[in-house]
Design a protein around this motif. Sequence first.
Motif, PDB file in Angstrom:
ATOM      1  N   TYR A 277      -4.304 -13.658 -15.138  1.00 10.94           N
ATOM      2  CA  TYR A 277      -3.963 -12.905 -13.827  1.00 10.94           C
ATOM      3  C   TYR A 277      -2.278 -13.007 -13.543  1.00 10.94           C
ATOM      4  CZ  TYR A 277      -3.455 -11.914  -8.857  1.00 10.94           C
ATOM      5  OH  TYR A 277      -2.867 -11.223  -7.455  1.00 10.94           O
ATOM      6  N   PHE A 278      -1.888 -14.312 -13.480  1.00 16.82           N
ATOM      7  CA  PHE A 278      -0.348 -14.605 -13.415  1.00 16.82           C
ATOM      8  C   PHE A 278       0.479 -13.991 -14.455  1.00 16.82           C
ATOM      9  CE2 PHE A 278      -2.739 -17.747 -11.048  1.00 16.82           C
ATOM     10  CZ  PHE A 278      -2.208 -17.445  -9.595  1.00 16.82           C
ATOM     11  N   ASP A 279      -0.037 -13.936 -15.792  1.00 18.36           N
ATOM     12  CA  ASP A 279       0.819 -13.237 -16.748  1.00 18.36           C
ATOM     13  C   ASP A 279       1.146 -12.074 -16.477  1.00 18.36           C
ATOM     14  OD1 ASP A 279       0.866 -15.821 -18.000  1.00 18.36           O
ATOM     15  OD2 ASP A 279      -0.782 -15.493 -19.372  1.00 18.36           O
ATOM     16  N   ASN A 280      -0.185 -11.157 -16.199  1.00 20.21           N
ATOM     17  CA  ASN A 280       0.054 -10.108 -15.815  1.00 20.21           C
ATOM     18  C   ASN A 280       0.746  -9.476 -14.572  1.00 20.21           C
ATOM     19  OD1 ASN A 280      -1.868  -9.380 -18.032  1.00 20.21           O
ATOM     20  ND2 ASN A 280      -3.505  -9.194 -16.527  1.00 20.21           N
ATOM     21  N   VAL A 281       0.901 -10.422 -13.530  1.00 21.47           N
ATOM     22  CA  VAL A 281       1.604 -10.279 -12.327  1.00 21.47           C
ATOM     23  C   VAL A 281       3.074 -10.282 -12.777  1.00 21.47           C
ATOM     24  CG1 VAL A 281       2.293 -11.099 -10.234  1.00 21.47           C
ATOM     25  CG2 VAL A 281      -0.050 -10.969 -10.801  1.00 21.47           C
ATOM     26  N   ILE A 282       3.582 -11.421 -13.681  1.00 20.41           N
ATOM     27  CA  ILE A 282       4.958 -11.601 -13.958  1.00 20.41           C
ATOM     28  C   ILE A 282       5.456 -10.560 -14.895  1.00 20.41           C
ATOM     29  CG2 ILE A 282       6.206 -13.022 -15.548  1.00 20.41           C
ATOM     30  CD1 ILE A 282       5.716 -14.298 -12.651  1.00 20.41           C
ATOM     31  N   ALA A 283       4.626  -9.951 -15.746  1.00 23.39           N
ATOM     32  CA  ALA A 283       5.048  -8.978 -16.443  1.00 23.39           C
ATOM     33  C   ALA A 283       5.294  -7.781 -15.714  1.00 23.39           C
ATOM     34  CB  ALA A 283       3.712  -8.694 -17.390  1.00 23.39           C
ATOM     35  N   GLU A 284       4.400  -7.310 -14.761  1.00 22.51           N
ATOM     36  CA  GLU A 284       4.924  -6.202 -13.945  1.00 22.51           C
ATOM     37  C   GLU A 284       5.762  -6.389 -13.107  1.00 22.51           C
ATOM     38  OE1 GLU A 284       4.185  -2.601 -11.972  1.00 22.51           O
ATOM     39  OE2 GLU A 284       3.496  -3.308 -13.911  1.00 22.51           O
ATOM     40  N   TYR A 285       6.096  -7.499 -12.579  1.00 18.01           N
ATOM     41  CA  TYR A 285       7.347  -7.754 -11.580  1.00 18.01           C
ATOM     42  C   TYR A 285       8.529  -7.752 -12.396  1.00 18.01           C
ATOM     43  CZ  TYR A 285       4.675  -8.758  -7.052  1.00 18.01           C
ATOM     44  OH  TYR A 285       3.953  -8.689  -5.975  1.00 18.01           O
ATOM     45  N   THR A 286       8.475  -8.199 -13.725  1.00 14.58           N
ATOM     46  CA  THR A 286       9.644  -8.291 -14.233  1.00 14.58           C
ATOM     47  C   THR A 286      10.020  -6.726 -14.541  1.00 14.58           C
ATOM     48  OG1 THR A 286       9.116 -10.182 -15.576  1.00 14.58           O
ATOM     49  CG2 THR A 286      10.748  -9.072 -16.892  1.00 14.58           C
ATOM     50  N   LYS A 287       9.313  -5.861 -15.110  1.00 17.45           N
ATOM     51  CA  LYS A 287       9.230  -4.516 -15.142  1.00 17.45           C
ATOM     52  C   LYS A 287       9.900  -3.915 -13.922  1.00 17.45           C
ATOM     53  CE  LYS A 287       5.785  -3.811 -18.594  1.00 17.45           C
ATOM     54  NZ  LYS A 287       4.242  -3.185 -18.940  1.00 17.45           N
ATOM     55  N   ARG A 288       9.261  -4.156 -12.894  1.00 19.54           N
ATOM     56  CA  ARG A 288       9.905  -3.449 -11.540  1.00 19.54           C
ATOM     57  C   ARG A 288      11.364  -3.943 -11.563  1.00 19.54           C
ATOM     58  NH1 ARG A 288       4.735  -4.085  -7.409  1.00 19.54           N
ATOM     59  NH2 ARG A 288       3.108  -2.720  -8.901  1.00 19.54           N
ATOM     60  N   ARG A 289      11.602  -5.174 -11.522  1.00 19.86           N
ATOM     61  CA  ARG A 289      12.865  -5.892 -11.091  1.00 19.86           C
ATOM     62  C   ARG A 289      13.935  -5.111 -12.045  1.00 19.86           C
ATOM     63  NH1 ARG A 289      14.881 -11.222 -13.882  1.00 19.86           N
ATOM     64  NH2 ARG A 289      14.544 -10.019 -15.719  1.00 19.86           N
ATOM     65  N   ASN A 290      13.704  -4.943 -13.302  1.00 22.20           N
ATOM     66  CA  ASN A 290      14.579  -4.344 -14.162  1.00 22.20           C
ATOM     67  C   ASN A 290      15.013  -2.762 -13.938  1.00 22.20           C
ATOM     68  OD1 ASN A 290      14.720  -6.685 -15.569  1.00 22.20           O
ATOM     69  ND2 ASN A 290      13.504  -6.117 -17.041  1.00 22.20           N
ATOM     70  N   ILE A 291      13.767  -2.181 -13.414  1.00 14.55           N
ATOM     71  CA  ILE A 291      14.011  -0.828 -13.026  1.00 14.55           C
ATOM     72  C   ILE A 291      14.967  -0.776 -11.766  1.00 14.55           C
ATOM     73  CG2 ILE A 291      12.790   1.172 -11.892  1.00 14.55           C
ATOM     74  CD1 ILE A 291      10.268   0.550 -13.575  1.00 14.55           C
ATOM     75  N   LEU A 292      14.710  -1.470 -10.689  1.00 16.43           N
ATOM     76  CA  LEU A 292      15.265  -1.574  -9.402  1.00 16.43           C
ATOM     77  C   LEU A 292      16.782  -2.012  -9.817  1.00 16.43           C
ATOM     78  CD1 LEU A 292      15.396  -0.988  -6.543  1.00 16.43           C
ATOM     79  CD2 LEU A 292      14.639  -3.247  -6.203  1.00 16.43           C
ATOM     80  N   VAL A 293      17.125  -3.104 -10.427  1.00 13.87           N
ATOM     81  CA  VAL A 293      18.355  -3.777 -10.589  1.00 13.87           C
ATOM     82  C   VAL A 293      19.198  -2.636 -11.699  1.00 13.87           C
ATOM     83  CG1 VAL A 293      19.622  -5.656 -11.796  1.00 13.87           C
ATOM     84  CG2 VAL A 293      17.668  -6.023 -10.222  1.00 13.87           C
ATOM     85  N   GLU A 294      18.751  -2.418 -12.573  1.00 15.67           N
ATOM     86  CA  GLU A 294      19.326  -1.168 -13.296  1.00 15.67           C
ATOM     87  C   GLU A 294      19.410  -0.174 -12.657  1.00 15.67           C
ATOM     88  OE1 GLU A 294      17.271  -1.141 -16.933  1.00 15.67           O
ATOM     89  OE2 GLU A 294      17.426  -3.356 -17.449  1.00 15.67           O
ATOM     90  N   GLY A 295      18.705   0.388 -12.008  1.00 16.71           N
ATOM     91  CA  GLY A 295      18.738   1.499 -11.342  1.00 16.71           C
ATOM     92  C   GLY A 295      20.067   1.553 -10.139  1.00 16.71           C
ATOM     93  N   LEU A 296      20.020   0.487  -9.657  1.00  7.32           N
ATOM     94  CA  LEU A 296      20.932   0.106  -8.275  1.00  7.32           C
ATOM     95  C   LEU A 296      22.411   0.253  -9.079  1.00  7.32           C
ATOM     96  CD1 LEU A 296      19.044  -2.260  -6.053  1.00  7.32           C
ATOM     97  CD2 LEU A 296      19.706  -0.122  -5.547  1.00  7.32           C
ATOM     98  N   ASN A 297      22.585  -0.422 -10.176  1.00  2.00           N
ATOM     99  CA  ASN A 297      23.864  -0.922 -10.749  1.00  2.00           C
ATOM    100  C   ASN A 297      24.415   0.515 -11.348  1.00  2.00           C
ATOM    101  OD1 ASN A 297      24.431  -3.594 -10.003  1.00  2.00           O
ATOM    102  ND2 ASN A 297      22.771  -4.217 -11.370  1.00  2.00           N
ATOM    103  N   LYS A 298      23.635   1.499 -11.616  1.00  2.00           N
ATOM    104  CA  LYS A 298      24.027   2.860 -12.030  1.00  2.00           C
ATOM    105  C   LYS A 298      24.516   3.671 -10.929  1.00  2.00           C
ATOM    106  CE  LYS A 298      20.983   2.911 -16.107  1.00  2.00           C
ATOM    107  NZ  LYS A 298      19.597   3.624 -16.595  1.00  2.00           N
ATOM    108  N   ILE A 299      24.368   3.301  -9.721  1.00  2.00           N
ATOM    109  CA  ILE A 299      24.648   4.109  -8.579  1.00  2.00           C
ATOM    110  C   ILE A 299      26.112   3.811  -8.433  1.00  2.00           C
ATOM    111  CG2 ILE A 299      24.247   4.749  -6.132  1.00  2.00           C
ATOM    112  CD1 ILE A 299      21.397   4.282  -6.528  1.00  2.00           C
TER     113      ILE A 299
END
Length: 390
Positions: A277-299
């Motif tokens: 359960y936690f492995d899946n959660v960590i993987a999902e949050y890592t993807k979301r983090r990367n999307i948000l951080v990379e997307g923000l820094n492109k603005i």
Amino acid sequence: MPASPIRKLAPFADSAKKNGKKVLHLNIGQPDIETPEVMLNAIKNIDFKVWAYTPSQGNASYREKLTSYYNNLNYNLSPDNILITTGGSEAITIAMQTCLNPGDEIIIPEPFYANYNGFACMADIQVKPILSSIENGFALPAISEFEKVIGPRTKAIAICSPNNPTGYLYSRKEIEDLKELCLQHDLFLFSDEAYRDFCYDGNEFISPMHLDGLEEHAIVFDTVSKRYSACGARLGCLITKNKEILEAGLKFAQARLSPPAVAQIAAEAAVDTPKSYFDNVIAEYTKRRNILVEGLNKIPGVYCPTPGGAFYVVAKLPIDNADKFCQWMLEEFSYKNNTVMMAPATGFYGTVGQGEQEVRMAYVLHQEDLEQALECIEKGLEIYPGRTEA
């Protein structure tokens, strides 16, 4: 009592929804991850005939189960070291009222969880903020900065790791430096570990409970809200090996009678949540983090450091005032009928004037919603009247 920066813009969000806009909520750490099935099944299978009080310190069976959980993390506890509380919030308020007298001071690196200000107000104690900087990802300020504000009424230092609102994960050296400082000045070290289970990129989580010599000084706060995506359970705990704190804290617990009965049943079952359960959660949050951080820094004009844990980021925007911008996004702006609700970072600072160009965002939405939110933020910044030069 200060207003919550996380919730104070709610009327504007409600109004936007009434006007037909879709509001993408990045303002609050309410995960959309499903609560573990074992936890929900425990609630469904409850068969008691009387919904009775529980012991003020929490059910013995739950505290025993929690002991096994923490000892798997090398905390070396017994059930008597754990006081069950009504949410992590109550653990913090009990600790503040137990360890500090009215007028005493607690040092907290800023930005910090906004409700610490409210809890301190309830306890009639003073928060002494120590500024951390977005430029180095909000690392722990130098120990010399702490020493500058330690005075005769200083009784405690509080940290949150991984941090809310920044996502910063304190290193072993930073925790060890705090240990030496607390021992030198005889201070309590409060450790808010609500996001312990959310560490990314193989980073190591270090608790004061992992360090020898802090047995009389360390107090840990924990909660089921984030770990199991069970915010509505309102169940947490206070952990310490200091018997005097536990004895005094129990008096506060007795005054409120008992922690929630049903939540304890569910949380006891939740300790058996499988690692997958936690492995899946960590993987999902890592993807979301990367999307948000990379997307923000492109603005253009936006800067956002990459957090090592939790599910928040603090970003610096090319704006005049975060409170005005966040309200403007809800009141005046939409793109493709979408808008974004964020938390102005000013409310996470104790120092007036700090964080005026910063916002906190929680990556607790699906990846598609995060991409829509990024699009809205970029378009909003392009036309925001108070935009500043990047």
